[in-house]
Design an enzyme around this catalytic site. Structure first.
Site, PDB file in Angstrom:
ATOM      1  N   ASP A  86      79.029  18.943  60.819  1.00  0.00           N
ATOM      2  CA  ASP A  86      78.434  18.019  59.848  1.00  0.00           C
ATOM      3  C   ASP A  86      78.507  18.726  58.503  1.00  0.00           C
ATOM      4  OD1 ASP A  86      77.742  16.442  62.005  1.00  0.00           O
ATOM      5  OD2 ASP A  86      75.593  16.459  61.606  1.00  0.00           O
ATOM      6  N   HIS A 142      81.986  23.033  66.234  1.00  0.00           N
ATOM      7  CA  HIS A 142      82.681  22.511  67.405  1.00  0.00           C
ATOM      8  C   HIS A 142      84.190  22.608  67.193  1.00  0.00           C
ATOM      9  CE1 HIS A 142      78.957  20.520  69.075  1.00  0.00           C
ATOM     10  NE2 HIS A 142      78.595  20.806  67.826  1.00  0.00           N
ATOM     11  N   SER A 226      76.533  27.044  55.329  1.00  0.00           N
ATOM     12  CA  SER A 226      77.699  27.843  55.003  1.00  0.00           C
ATOM     13  C   SER A 226      78.919  26.955  54.829  1.00  0.00           C
ATOM     14  CB  SER A 226      77.931  28.893  56.090  1.00  0.00           C
ATOM     15  OG  SER A 226      78.789  29.890  55.603  1.00  0.00           O
TER      16      SER A 226
END
Length: 261
Positions: A86, A142, A226
């Protein structure tokens, strides 16, 4: 004038001991009293996360929270490349033959970013995408494709901000910060997934050490907001139409498609 002042301040506050103090605090139960205000400040979506806010005992637990089963849909097209996080899509484009690309007015070298001259050759003339995770985002990473991790390596020591000020005044944070790199072989070629540490907190934890990975499968997490940089091998990938920056994107949504040659 602002640039040297900014860099001096960050250098002074990003030392070994200050970083360690912040890391220990975020992982201590003393940080629990800040969870509610942190959630309000950054507008954490509590409906998506596993458990209730009161279940989290430390800020670190909140930073690394998991999402409810099925809350993110991973595109199933066998040729699609999905966002591994995200994030805000902050930039994307071409990697020039001189192994550089531009982000926010700065020139970055993929040789500096990857640290290996042999590795970078396949990416010259390819594409890059920069995905920025703010403190409000879900921080787990992911796999963007089905594939095989050929190697993982770590570069850099300190981590400087990757927010707007950091990208404007910092010294090439995407290629200088502490970073953990995975090179993945997929059905059309190779991509490099560069996980870039943020200010103070270098923690990038690998949660899936397996070499065989599936698209959408969790592989790591950041301990704080980050950036992820994706580098695509030449002639193996095309961005989907209508991408723009900045653009909010969720893990599992399509960034583009692998070559079907």
């Amino acid at each position: 004038m602002l640039k040297p002042l900014y860099r001096t301040f960050i250098e002074l506050t990003n030392g070994r001991y200050t970083s360690e103090i912040l890391r220990r605090f975020s992982q201590s139960t003393y940080s629990k009293k800040f969870i509610s205000s942190y959630s309000k400040l950054y507008k954490i979506n509590q409906d998506e996360m596993v458990g209730k806010l009161c279940d989290y005992q430390t800020l670190h637990e909140l930073f690394t929270r998991r999402l409810k089963e099925g809350i993110r849909q991973v595109d199933e097209n066998e040729y699609s490349v999905v966002s591994p996080v995200d994030a805000v899509l902050d930039d994307f484009g071409d990697i020039r033959l001189d192994h550089t690309f531009h982000v926010k007015g700065k020139e970055y070298s993929i040789l500096d970013m990857l640290g290996n001259e042999e590795t970078i050759k396949k990416y010259l003339g390819g594409h890059y995408a920069v995905l920025y995770l703010s403190p409000s985002h879900y921080h787990r990473i992911h796999s963007p494709v089905n594939g095989k991790v050929l190697k993982r390596w770590t570069l850099g020591k300190k981590s400087f901000p990757v927010n707007k000020l950091g990208m404007k005044y910092g010294k090439e944070p995407l290629s200088k910060n502490y970073r953990v790199i995975s090179e993945i072989r997929h059905k059309s070629g190779h991509l490099a997934l560069v996980k870039v540490g943020a200010m103070f907190v270098n923690s990038i934890e690998i949660t899936n050490p397996s070499s065989d990975i599936k698209k959408g499968e969790e592989i790591a997490y950041f301990s704080f907001g980050s950036t992820v940089v994706l580098l695509f091998e030449k002639d193996t990938f095309t961005f989907k139409e209508n991408l723009h920056v900045p653009q909010e994107i969720l893990m599992g949504q399509v960034l583009g498609y692998l070559s079907n040659k």
